[in-house]
Design an enzyme around this catalytic site. Sequence first.
Site, PDB file in Angstrom:
ATOM      1  N   ASP A  33       2.649  34.151  59.556  1.00 44.28           N
ATOM      2  CA  ASP A  33       3.779  34.964  60.013  1.00 44.28           C
ATOM      3  C   ASP A  33       3.555  36.415  59.631  1.00 44.28           C
ATOM      4  O   ASP A  33       2.699  36.745  58.834  1.00 44.28           O
ATOM      5  CB  ASP A  33       5.061  34.497  59.316  1.00 44.28           C
ATOM      6  CG  ASP A  33       5.520  33.139  59.813  1.00 44.28           C
ATOM      7  OD1 ASP A  33       5.123  32.757  60.913  1.00 44.28           O
ATOM      8  OD2 ASP A  33       6.269  32.484  59.080  1.00 44.28           O
ATOM      9  N   LYS A  55       6.712  37.110  64.487  1.00 49.70           N
ATOM     10  CA  LYS A  55       7.692  37.427  65.518  1.00 49.70           C
ATOM     11  C   LYS A  55       8.164  38.860  65.322  1.00 49.70           C
ATOM     12  O   LYS A  55       8.797  39.181  64.346  1.00 49.70           O
ATOM     13  CB  LYS A  55       8.872  36.470  65.420  1.00 49.70           C
ATOM     14  CG  LYS A  55       8.469  35.056  65.772  1.00 49.70           C
ATOM     15  CD  LYS A  55       9.650  34.131  65.703  1.00 49.70           C
ATOM     16  CE  LYS A  55       9.178  32.708  65.941  1.00 49.70           C
ATOM     17  NZ  LYS A  55       9.864  31.748  65.133  1.00 49.70           N
ATOM     18  N   MET A 166      18.144  37.502  56.103  1.00 50.46           N
ATOM     19  CA  MET A 166      18.270  38.004  57.479  1.00 50.46           C
ATOM     20  C   MET A 166      19.656  38.598  57.727  1.00 50.46           C
ATOM     21  O   MET A 166      20.218  38.434  58.817  1.00 50.46           O
ATOM     22  CB  MET A 166      17.987  36.870  58.498  1.00 50.46           C
ATOM     23  CG  MET A 166      16.563  36.364  58.414  1.00 50.46           C
ATOM     24  SD  MET A 166      16.247  34.939  59.471  1.00 50.46           S
ATOM     25  CE  MET A 166      16.874  33.612  58.463  1.00 50.46           C
TER      26      MET A 166
HETATM   27  N1  SAH Z   1      11.083  30.925  54.249  1.00 51.00           N
HETATM   28  C1  SAH Z   1      11.421  32.255  53.739  1.00 51.00           C
HETATM   29  C2  SAH Z   1      12.569  32.888  54.511  1.00 51.00           C
HETATM   30  C3  SAH Z   1      12.259  33.151  55.977  1.00 51.00           C
HETATM   31  S1  SAH Z   1      13.564  33.980  56.807  1.00 51.00           S
HETATM   32  C4  SAH Z   1      11.715  32.142  52.245  1.00 51.00           C
HETATM   33  O1  SAH Z   1      11.863  31.028  51.707  1.00 51.00           O
HETATM   34  O2  SAH Z   1      11.758  33.177  51.560  1.00 51.00           O
HETATM   35  C5  SAH Z   1      13.072  35.663  56.638  1.00 51.00           C
HETATM   36  C6  SAH Z   1      14.013  36.387  55.690  1.00 51.00           C
HETATM   37  O3  SAH Z   1      13.663  36.090  54.342  1.00 51.00           O
HETATM   38  C7  SAH Z   1      13.948  37.895  55.759  1.00 51.00           C
HETATM   39  O4  SAH Z   1      14.728  38.409  56.814  1.00 51.00           O
HETATM   40  C8  SAH Z   1      14.533  38.275  54.417  1.00 51.00           C
HETATM   41  O5  SAH Z   1      15.925  38.136  54.392  1.00 51.00           O
HETATM   42  C9  SAH Z   1      13.947  37.196  53.531  1.00 51.00           C
HETATM   43  N2  SAH Z   1      12.701  37.598  52.852  1.00 51.00           N
HETATM   44  C10 SAH Z   1      11.517  36.982  52.918  1.00 51.00           C
HETATM   45  N3  SAH Z   1      10.613  37.581  52.105  1.00 51.00           N
HETATM   46  C11 SAH Z   1      11.256  38.605  51.518  1.00 51.00           C
HETATM   47  C12 SAH Z   1      10.883  39.595  50.557  1.00 51.00           C
HETATM   48  N4  SAH Z   1       9.650  39.650  50.056  1.00 51.00           N
HETATM   49  N5  SAH Z   1      11.812  40.487  50.156  1.00 51.00           N
HETATM   50  C13 SAH Z   1      13.068  40.435  50.647  1.00 51.00           C
HETATM   51  N6  SAH Z   1      13.485  39.527  51.542  1.00 51.00           N
HETATM   52  C14 SAH Z   1      12.590  38.621  51.973  1.00 51.00           C
END
Ligand code: SAH
Length: 242
Positions: A33, A55, A166
């Site tokens: 991703d 995406k 998100m």
């Molecule tokens: N599977 C992922 C989440 C995917 S949805 C998890 O467990 O972390 C994508 C969202 O995750 C982003 O829009 C944001 O809200 C959050 N996110 C993922 N990595 C991040 C990071 N390093 N810092 C802040 N928010 C993060």
Amino acid sequence: MTVFLVGAGPGDADLLTVRGARLLAAADVVVHDRLVERSVLELARRDAEFIDVGKEPGRFTSQSMINDLLVSLGRDYDTVVRLKGGDPFVFGRGGEEMIALREGGVASEVVPGVTSAFAGPLAAGIPVTHRGLSRGVMVVTGHIEGHDDGYFRRLANPDLSLVVLMGVGARASIAAELIDGGLTHDTPVAVIESAWTARQSVTRAVLRDLGSLNVASPAIIVIGACAALSVCDLMAETSALV
Ligand code: SAH
């Protein structure tokens, strides 16, 4: 032969599991991703094939195309690693990919990852549960498909920490609904952008001001008494009490 759905953790490659790192080093193909950091991809073989299915606007790969791609790669290659930011089963659509692989007759395994839902707040020194302040934590998405007015109104609960993934785009309406639902205007909030990367930044405010904060995705929004805590040293922090 086998597709491994691997959680890449929140950013820094050191936060990948040992199992995830071993699988990456063995992978023939890595499907990743947009949120996966370069430092994580560098743990793969140099001659591995890399496929970015991130995406982003203008370069849209639909979920069904990703599912089909994983099934066909799983038939053609020995070891396929499907890398997903954070944990694969937390808003990563990992469950859908596992179902598609099973339906396609391809062997699959899942490897957990450190989710940004917890590692994000932690990077700002925020424990999402804390004796006397928060009895639990709700992890929700702020990305609302269609219209579901009032959803956040029903989540207003001063005894719990609310962690929103998100949620940047909808932050103004999220704040308004939570206040409408009963949270006070001065409920602490923290926004952690790009946690566990060199770009990390932390913004503290109160719920009333969440909508006007200058913050960008990817970010974790923490709402509740715990969001005011800072129990360890931070990488970078700005105070935005507007
Ligand atoms: N599977 C992922 C989440 C995917 S949805 C998890 O467990 O972390 C994508 C969202 O995750 C982003 O829009 C944001 O809200 C959050 N996110 C993922 N990595 C991040 C990071 N390093 N810092 C802040 N928010 C993060």
